[in-house]
Design a protein around this motif. Structure first.
Motif, short mmCIF file in Angstrom:
data_model
loop_
_atom_site.label_atom_id
_atom_site.label_comp_id
_atom_site.label_asym_id
_atom_site.label_seq_id
_atom_site.Cartn_x
_atom_site.Cartn_y
_atom_site.Cartn_z
N ARG A 75 0.83 -1.21 0.00
CA ARG A 75 0.00 0.00 0.00
C ARG A 75 0.87 1.26 0.00
N THR A 76 1.90 1.26 0.85
CA THR A 76 2.79 2.41 0.91
C THR A 76 3.50 2.63 -0.41
N LEU A 77 3.99 1.55 -1.01
CA LEU A 77 4.72 1.66 -2.27
C LEU A 77 3.83 2.18 -3.38
N ILE A 78 2.60 1.69 -3.44
CA ILE A 78 1.67 2.13 -4.49
C ILE A 78 1.30 3.60 -4.31
N ARG A 79 1.04 4.00 -3.07
CA ARG A 79 0.69 5.40 -2.82
C ARG A 79 1.85 6.33 -3.16
N THR A 82 3.12 5.37 -7.30
CA THR A 82 2.14 5.34 -8.39
C THR A 82 1.10 6.44 -8.24
N LEU A 83 0.37 6.43 -7.12
CA LEU A 83 -0.66 7.45 -6.90
C LEU A 83 -0.06 8.85 -6.91
N ALA A 84 1.07 9.03 -6.25
CA ALA A 84 1.71 10.35 -6.21
C ALA A 84 2.12 10.82 -7.60
N VAL A 85 2.58 9.88 -8.43
CA VAL A 85 2.97 10.24 -9.80
C VAL A 85 1.74 10.65 -10.61
N GLY A 105 12.82 7.00 -12.31
CA GLY A 105 12.34 5.63 -12.29
C GLY A 105 13.40 4.70 -11.70
N SER A 106 13.21 3.40 -11.91
CA SER A 106 14.11 2.42 -11.29
C SER A 106 14.39 1.25 -12.23
N ALA A 107 15.62 0.74 -12.15
CA ALA A 107 15.97 -0.47 -12.89
C ALA A 107 15.17 -1.67 -12.43
N ALA A 108 14.60 -1.61 -11.21
CA ALA A 108 13.77 -2.72 -10.73
C ALA A 108 12.54 -2.92 -11.61
N GLU A 109 12.20 -1.93 -12.43
CA GLU A 109 11.08 -2.06 -13.35
C GLU A 109 11.32 -3.15 -14.39
N TYR A 110 12.59 -3.42 -14.70
CA TYR A 110 12.90 -4.43 -15.71
C TYR A 110 12.65 -5.84 -15.19
N GLY A 111 12.93 -6.08 -13.91
CA GLY A 111 12.84 -7.43 -13.39
C GLY A 111 13.99 -8.29 -13.91
N PRO A 112 13.86 -9.63 -13.90
CA PRO A 112 14.93 -10.50 -14.37
C PRO A 112 15.22 -10.27 -15.85
N VAL A 113 16.50 -10.23 -16.19
CA VAL A 113 16.92 -10.04 -17.59
C VAL A 113 17.99 -11.09 -17.90
N PRO A 114 18.24 -11.36 -19.18
CA PRO A 114 19.27 -12.34 -19.54
C PRO A 114 20.63 -11.94 -18.99
N VAL A 128 9.29 -8.01 -10.56
CA VAL A 128 8.95 -9.21 -9.81
C VAL A 128 8.48 -8.93 -8.39
N GLY A 129 8.50 -7.72 -7.93
CA GLY A 129 8.07 -7.42 -6.57
C GLY A 129 7.25 -6.16 -6.51
N PRO A 130 6.62 -5.87 -5.38
CA PRO A 130 5.77 -4.68 -5.25
C PRO A 130 6.48 -3.37 -5.56
N TYR A 131 7.74 -3.28 -5.17
CA TYR A 131 8.48 -2.04 -5.46
C TYR A 131 8.61 -1.82 -6.96
N GLY A 132 9.12 -2.82 -7.68
CA GLY A 132 9.29 -2.68 -9.13
C GLY A 132 7.98 -2.45 -9.85
N VAL A 133 6.92 -3.14 -9.40
CA VAL A 133 5.60 -2.97 -10.02
C VAL A 133 5.09 -1.55 -9.82
N SER A 134 5.25 -1.03 -8.60
CA SER A 134 4.75 0.32 -8.32
C SER A 134 5.55 1.38 -9.08
N LYS A 135 6.84 1.15 -9.25
CA LYS A 135 7.66 2.10 -10.01
C LYS A 135 7.32 2.04 -11.50
N LEU A 136 7.10 0.83 -12.03
CA LEU A 136 6.74 0.70 -13.44
C LEU A 136 5.40 1.38 -13.71
N ALA A 137 4.44 1.22 -12.79
CA ALA A 137 3.15 1.88 -12.97
C ALA A 137 3.31 3.39 -13.02
N GLY A 138 4.20 3.93 -12.18
CA GLY A 138 4.47 5.36 -12.22
C GLY A 138 5.08 5.78 -13.54
#
Length: 338
Positions: A75-79, A82-85, A105-114, A128-138
């Motif tokens: 919830r904190t990460l999304i607010r 994402t919501l703030a953006v 933004g964040s490199a965590a948005e990419y998730g696993p890469v080759p 792959v996690g709430p942080y990366g998902v919330s940053k990608l949504a932003g």
């Protein structure tokens, strides 16, 4: 140029503030939740309409968004990420003279890469996690906003000011404690992953360059080199003078003799006699680990390296601070802390 800075109190934001205030051609206004801000406003609870009124009063030509959260509940990460953006984008659209937006933004948005290859901005994000998902949504909100906007997808940030909950902030505090107590072991999480470390001061330069440029879309900000976290940790150990061992959870014991340059592998671009200028978001941590360093099951990201050609070509930006210097400054700050 009038600049409105959001998130000036964070790890990256503090360095961006310092950099912008040194530029006499910039008029900087800080908006945030703390009393030190020029404008008190909470992006996670404030309305776009209220923020738009502040924008009209300041009339910035550029808005730089360094605000966000690295740790906390979903919830904190999304607010925060994402919501703030969404609030920022909508407020800029509603303002009388919509400003250019530079969003961190964040490199965590990419998730696993080759493994073994740098990841470009064209890669399909699979966080792959709430942080990366919330940053990608932003990021997606910024890209779909129709604004004049750039998203700097920052890789693994290190350097002075690193939070104590971060990987190297934690290691530096552990080393300091061990030296003070004459202990011979420091415990750390698994350090086997490869990361693209970039100094926070270089990140601040990239943000400033993006603010005054016409570049739009996603731009990777990293060193362009993948370094095993274990090797980077040994650079910090060496700077501290600690002669004990680093014990990784469920991994091997690392002795000082295994430090870089002492018979072990050299870091890419760090051969003897050669300095190669050497990014994790505010609160750097290995993806797949909690702030306390414990592994998060199902979130392994063993490799991360940025393709930085876009930053070079469109921002004229390259890293300047070598990884050794960056981690040496982490230790210097920690050792001098009262």
């Amino acid at each position: 140029m009038r600049v409105l800075l959001l998130g000036a109190d964070g790890f990256i934001g503090r360095r961006v503030t310092d950099r912008l205030l040194m530029d006499q051609e910039l008029q900087v206004t800080v908006l945030g939740r703390r009393d030190s801000a020029d404008i008190r406003f909470d992006l996670t609870t404030g309305s776009p309409g209220a923020l738009a009124r502040f924008l009209d009063a300041v009339a910035p030509q550029v808005v730089i968004n360094c605000a966000g959260a690295t740790y906390g509940s979903s919830r904190t990460l999304i607010r925060s990420n994402t919501l703030a953006v969404a609030t920022v984008c909508e407020a800029i659209r509603r303002s009388r003279e919509p400003a250019r937006l530079v969003h961190v933004g964040s490199a965590a948005e990419y998730g696993p890469v080759p493994g073994g290859v740098p990841v470009s901005e064209a890669a399909e994000p699979r966080p792959v996690g709430p942080y990366g998902v919330s940053k990608l949504a932003g990021t997606e909100l910024v890209l779909a906003s129709g604004l004049d906007a750039a998203v700097l997808r920052v890789f693994d940030v290190v350097g002075p000011g690193a939070p104590t909950a971060s990987l190297f902030g934690r290691l530096a505090e552990g080393l300091r404690r061990a030296l003070e107590r004459d202990e011979n072991q420091v415990r750390m999480p698994d350090l086997s992953g490869y990361r693209d470390f970039v100094d926070v001061r270089d990140v601040a330069r990239a943000i400033q360059a993006a603010a005054v440029s016409a570049a739009t879309g996603v731009i990777n900000i990293g060193s362009g080199h993948a370094v095993r976290a274990r090797d980077a940790a040994q650079l910090l150990v060496r700077a501290s003078g600690f002669e004990g061992s680093i014990v990784e959870e469920n991994r091997q014991v690392l002795l000082p003799a295994q430090a870089v340059g002492a018979g072990g592998d050299h870091l890419p671009g760090h051969l003897p006699g050669h300095h190669q200028p050497g990014p994790y978001l505010p609160g750097h941590r290995l993806e797949g680990q909690r702030p306390d360093g414990r592994a998060v099951p199902g979130e392994p990201v063993p490799w991360r390296q940025a393709d930085v050609r876009t930053a070079r070509d469109r921002l004229g930006w390259r890293t300047q601070v070598p990884l050794e210097e960056s981690l040496g400054d982490v230790w210097l700050e920690t050792a001098c802390r009262v």
